[in-house]
Scaffold this motif. Sequence first.
Motif, mmCIF file in Angstrom:
data_model
loop_
_atom_site.group_PDB
_atom_site.id
_atom_site.type_symbol
_atom_site.label_atom_id
_atom_site.label_comp_id
_atom_site.label_asym_id
_atom_site.label_seq_id
_atom_site.Cartn_x
_atom_site.Cartn_y
_atom_site.Cartn_z
ATOM 1 N N ARG A 1 0.749 -1.059 0.250
ATOM 2 C CA ARG A 1 0.008 0.042 -0.010
ATOM 3 C C ARG A 1 0.674 1.254 0.078
ATOM 4 O O ARG A 1 0.676 2.342 -0.529
ATOM 5 N N TRP B 1 -16.081 4.283 -3.211
ATOM 6 C CA TRP B 1 -14.914 4.212 -3.215
ATOM 7 C C TRP B 1 -14.309 3.100 -4.110
ATOM 8 O O TRP B 1 -15.034 2.311 -4.404
ATOM 9 N N THR B 2 -13.157 3.448 -4.498
ATOM 10 C CA THR B 2 -12.269 2.153 -5.579
ATOM 11 C C THR B 2 -11.059 2.606 -5.167
ATOM 12 O O THR B 2 -10.594 3.209 -4.533
ATOM 13 N N THR B 3 -10.080 1.327 -5.786
ATOM 14 C CA THR B 3 -8.706 1.167 -5.703
ATOM 15 C C THR B 3 -8.393 1.514 -7.193
ATOM 16 O O THR B 3 -8.672 0.675 -8.030
ATOM 17 N N ASP C 1 -6.434 4.017 -2.255
ATOM 18 C CA ASP C 1 -8.019 3.845 -2.176
ATOM 19 C C ASP C 1 -8.359 5.347 -2.530
ATOM 20 O O ASP C 1 -7.674 6.029 -2.153
#
Length: 178
Positions: free
Chosen positions: A80, A109-111, A116
Amino acid sequence: MTKLYSDADLWDAYMQRRRILGGFFGATGIYLAGFLALLIYYIMLPFEDPNQGWVVAVACVLTAVYILFLFPYMGICFKRINCYCKMLKFISVGLKEYSVAPFAGIEDWTTRDGVDVNVATFRVRNIKRDEEMIRQIYVDGEKDFPPFEEGVPVRIISQGNLLIEYEIEKENTQCEQS
């Protein structure tokens, strides 16, 4: 214009990455020292000594604990922060895009590239077909979401659809005084 990122953000991210790598190298050093000590002790034991069983068992347990630590630590923490450092580096060196569009809303939300993000949608005009399209702009999940209001035009600077700077346009209304 309100900037979302500063040089301190990049520095803080790289320092956090270094701390995580320091933890990894420290744990790896402890594992290797313990395994090497057990290996030397095992080699020094006489043939068919009754202590061989527990030495092998401790070495197996030590290896299992190290592997159980390694996958989540490097697979979650390091991955991350490494993706976040890459994103910040791309912001520094990448091409910036400037546009003005009215805010349409917020999606889930998305990645994106391991980071994120919140998804802000803007209405943009398609010149070729003379129709409105929705453009997604990604806002870093670590930052506060900007105070966008639906229908209000926003001046944005983005890099790869990631919001870097924004300015909410003010309505040009003149008040008449009596």
